[in-house]
Design a protein around this motif. Structure first.
Motif: not given
Length: 98
Positions: A30, A65, A68-69, A71-73, A75, A77, A96-98
């Protein structure tokens, strides 16, 4: 059962010399802080690609979803969601585009 497909996919990875870790715990961040909770991916290949398997009639938005979680959590790709439960194998690549 999904566990059967996990075992079969492990054998295919071995046969094709694809490095992987099965049921890898994924650390969750986080902001920049590591959380105590974790996700568990079916496979991490090449130390950077999440492979999540399903054995259902169809893939839901909830399934997507979930990845996606992951990948986001983490980091990471790239992830692949593979469903063996439909009449034809279905897969979706997520980035993961972020």
């Amino acid at each position: 059962l999904e566990s059967v497909y996990l075992e079969a996919l492990s054998k295919e990875f071995d046969k094709n010399n694809i490095p992987y870790v099965r049921e890898q715990k994924l650390e969750i961040f986080y902001n920049e802080d590591k959380l105590k909770k974790h996700f568990k991916a079916d496979f991490i290949c090449y130390n950077e690609i999440i492979v999540e398997t399903k054995a259902q009639k169809f893939i839901t938005k909830t399934d997507i979803d979930q990845i996606i979680n992951y990948l986001s959590a983490t980091k990471l790709k790239i992830a692949y969601l593979v469903n063996f439960g439909a009449p034809k194998i279905y897969y979706k690549r997520l980035i993961n585009n972020r």
